[in-house]
Design an enzyme around this catalytic site. Structure first.
Site, PDB file in Angstrom:
ATOM      1  N   THR A   7      10.232  12.719   1.211  1.00 30.22           N
ATOM      2  CA  THR A   7       9.574  13.580   0.201  1.00 30.22           C
ATOM      3  C   THR A   7       8.726  14.664   0.878  1.00 30.22           C
ATOM      4  O   THR A   7       8.265  14.476   1.998  1.00 30.22           O
ATOM      5  CB  THR A   7       8.628  12.768  -0.728  1.00 30.22           C
ATOM      6  OG1 THR A   7       9.356  11.710  -1.319  1.00 30.22           O
ATOM      7  CG2 THR A   7       7.975  13.607  -1.806  1.00 30.22           C
ATOM      8  N   ARG A  43      17.119   5.939 -11.179  1.00 29.01           N
ATOM      9  CA  ARG A  43      15.719   5.630 -10.798  1.00 29.01           C
ATOM     10  C   ARG A  43      14.908   6.915 -10.608  1.00 29.01           C
ATOM     11  O   ARG A  43      15.331   7.842  -9.947  1.00 29.01           O
ATOM     12  CB  ARG A  43      15.726   4.819  -9.511  1.00 29.01           C
ATOM     13  CG  ARG A  43      14.325   4.493  -8.944  1.00 29.01           C
ATOM     14  CD  ARG A  43      13.933   5.424  -7.816  1.00 29.01           C
ATOM     15  NE  ARG A  43      12.708   5.001  -7.130  1.00 29.01           N
ATOM     16  CZ  ARG A  43      12.037   5.749  -6.267  1.00 29.01           C
ATOM     17  NH1 ARG A  43      12.449   6.972  -5.982  1.00 29.01           N
ATOM     18  NH2 ARG A  43      10.962   5.301  -5.679  1.00 29.01           N
ATOM     19  N   GLY A  91      11.245   8.206  -9.126  1.00 25.57           N
ATOM     20  CA  GLY A  91      10.068   7.815  -8.367  1.00 25.57           C
ATOM     21  C   GLY A  91       8.827   8.484  -8.928  1.00 25.57           C
ATOM     22  O   GLY A  91       8.795   8.903 -10.090  1.00 25.57           O
ATOM     23  N   ASP A  92       7.819   8.623  -8.067  1.00 24.72           N
ATOM     24  CA  ASP A  92       6.570   9.249  -8.508  1.00 24.72           C
ATOM     25  C   ASP A  92       6.644  10.776  -8.504  1.00 24.72           C
ATOM     26  O   ASP A  92       5.894  11.440  -9.231  1.00 24.72           O
ATOM     27  CB  ASP A  92       5.405   8.797  -7.619  1.00 24.72           C
ATOM     28  CG  ASP A  92       5.642   9.087  -6.135  1.00 24.72           C
ATOM     29  OD1 ASP A  92       6.822   9.136  -5.718  1.00 24.72           O
ATOM     30  OD2 ASP A  92       4.662   9.260  -5.396  1.00 24.72           O
ATOM     31  N   THR A 141       3.447  11.103  -0.653  1.00 25.18           N
ATOM     32  CA  THR A 141       4.789  10.749  -0.207  1.00 25.18           C
ATOM     33  C   THR A 141       4.777   9.250   0.094  1.00 25.18           C
ATOM     34  O   THR A 141       3.729   8.685   0.393  1.00 25.18           O
ATOM     35  CB  THR A 141       5.176  11.515   1.071  1.00 25.18           C
ATOM     36  OG1 THR A 141       4.205  11.235   2.093  1.00 25.18           O
ATOM     37  CG2 THR A 141       5.216  13.018   0.838  1.00 25.18           C
ATOM     38  N   GLY A 178       7.271   5.433  -4.131  1.00 28.63           N
ATOM     39  CA  GLY A 178       6.730   5.974  -5.372  1.00 28.63           C
ATOM     40  C   GLY A 178       6.331   4.951  -6.413  1.00 28.63           C
ATOM     41  O   GLY A 178       5.399   5.179  -7.192  1.00 28.63           O
TER      42      GLY A 178
HETATM   43  N1  GLY Z   1       7.779   9.259  -3.220  1.00 29.65           N
HETATM   44  C1  GLY Z   1       9.138   9.488  -3.432  1.00 29.65           C
HETATM   45  C2  GLY Z   1       9.827   8.435  -4.176  1.00 29.65           C
HETATM   46  O1  GLY Z   1       9.419   7.289  -4.137  1.00 29.65           O
HETATM   47  O2  GLY Z   1      10.799   8.736  -4.822  1.00 29.65           O
END
Ligand code: GLY
Length: 355
Positions: free
Chosen positions: A203, A231, A233-234, A254, A257
């Site tokens: 990320t 899926r 992520g954050d 990063t 997430g």
């Molecule tokens: N921080 C990136 C993810 O987990 O997708």
């Protein structure tokens, strides 16, 4: 600024006396609750600063130079992360990102523009290399904040973005190696020339403030490698993967997430800064909260996380900082001293990392 307790006591007294509460004006809200004005006072002279994950070392320089040259901070940092999105050798972002379990690259991104209090995001976007620009287009051209999957791609095509195959040969080979080693008894042979893949998430997050104190943030990723189809992520979640409040600053992260989403890490870091923490202190406190919110299977017997996450933050006045769970990570920063990598503050020594 009145403190929270005095504010609540005053409100309770007024309500006991029969006063009907009225909505605060925007100016009153900013003065009494936010603690600062979203719009910098005329004549405010801040210190431009761009802070990012270490893979943004070239991007922070590009963004900083543009900000100093008068480009809007969000446009500047999106140009900064575009360098990484379009780099086929960074396997955590954009073109060349590691795919999901089916071998499909699905990208997530979000951004926030402090001075206009706007936000945009896309999730599970396929075949478009620059999801950060699509996230900004969601912000600029729609009343929505987040588009995902086929709808996000349809929107991007309507906006003129071009499709391309994002799965580079290197990432395809890595995916095949992972797939062939999933199960010894399936029909895929394990090959002796297999290489170990050292990491499965990456990320880029980038945050900036300009001399007027206007703040913005962006995060873009291909997400967790080999993830389940669909899926998120954050990174596409405002308040988690990144967050901006123009009165205070911006923050993002990063790493794994799922752990950040539960702690609302971007939002929380900005809130800690609002309450007086420096950017580095705020990042460390957010990591502590993430550990507090971590389920047992992701902790070792001493309560230490079995994952890593980095938090990056910039304050409205140009202060910056970053923290990571385990010592060893660096972050990228550019200000009047030029672009450089600095060591992240950390919660645990590297030797304490669970094996
Ligand atoms: N921080 C990136 C993810 O987990 O997708």
């Amino acid at each position: 600024m009145i403190d929270r307790r005095a504010f609540l006591e005053k409100s309770a007294l007024l309500s006991a006396l029969g006063f009907v509460p009225r909505a605060l004006t925007l100016e009153e809200y900013e003065r009494d609750v936010v603690g600062a004005s979203v719009s910098p006072a005329a004549g405010f002279r801040g210190r431009p600063c761009v802070v990012a994950s270490a893979n943004g070392i070239q991007g922070v320089k590009l963004a900083y130079d543009r900000i100093v040259g008068g480009t809007d901070a969000l446009d500047a940092i999106i140009a900064g992360v575009n360098l990484v999105e379009l780099d086929p050798d960074d396997q955590s972002v954009g073109l060349g990102g590691l795919p999901n379990e089916n071998g499909v690259v699905q990208l997530d991104a979000s951004c926030m523009h402090g001075p206009t209090r706007r936000a945009g995001a896309v999730g599970c976007l396929e075949e478009i290399a620059t999801p950060s620009l699509v996230a900004k287009a969601v912000m600029d051209y729609t009343t929505h904040v987040l588009l995902v999957g086929p709808g996000a791609k349809k929107f991007a095509l309507a906006m003129g973005f071009k499709t391309q195959n994002l799965l580079t040969e290197r990432s395809r080979q890595d995916w095949l190696r992972w797939k062939s080693r999933l199960n010894k008894n399936d029909n895929w042979l394990d090959h002796d020339d297999d290489v170990k893949i050292n990491w499965t998430h990456g990320t880029i997050n980038m945050n900036a403030v300009n001399a007027s104190g206007d703040v913005s943030s962006v995060t873009t990723t291909s997400g967790l490698a080999w993830k389940l189809d669909g899926r998120l992520g954050d990174s596409p979640i405002h308040g988690a993967g990144q967050y901006t409040d123009n009165a205070i600053g911006a923050a993002g992260s990063t790493g794994l997430g799922e752990m950040n989403i539960k702690a609302c890490g971007g939002f929380l870091t900005v809130e800690f800064m609002r309450n007086g923490a420096t950017p580095e202190q705020a990042a460390l406190k957010t990591l502590e909260r993430m550990v507090h919110m971590t389920e047992a299977r992701m902790l070792d017997d001493k309560g230490r996380p079995r994952y890593d996450i980095q938090v990056y933050a910039v304050a409205k006045d140009g202060r910056y900082g970053s923290a990571t769970m385990y010592d060893g990570a660096s972050f990228a920063v550019c200000d009047e001293r030029g672009p450089r990598l600095e060591k992240c503050a950390y919660l645990h020594k590297a030797a304490e990392r669970p094996r």
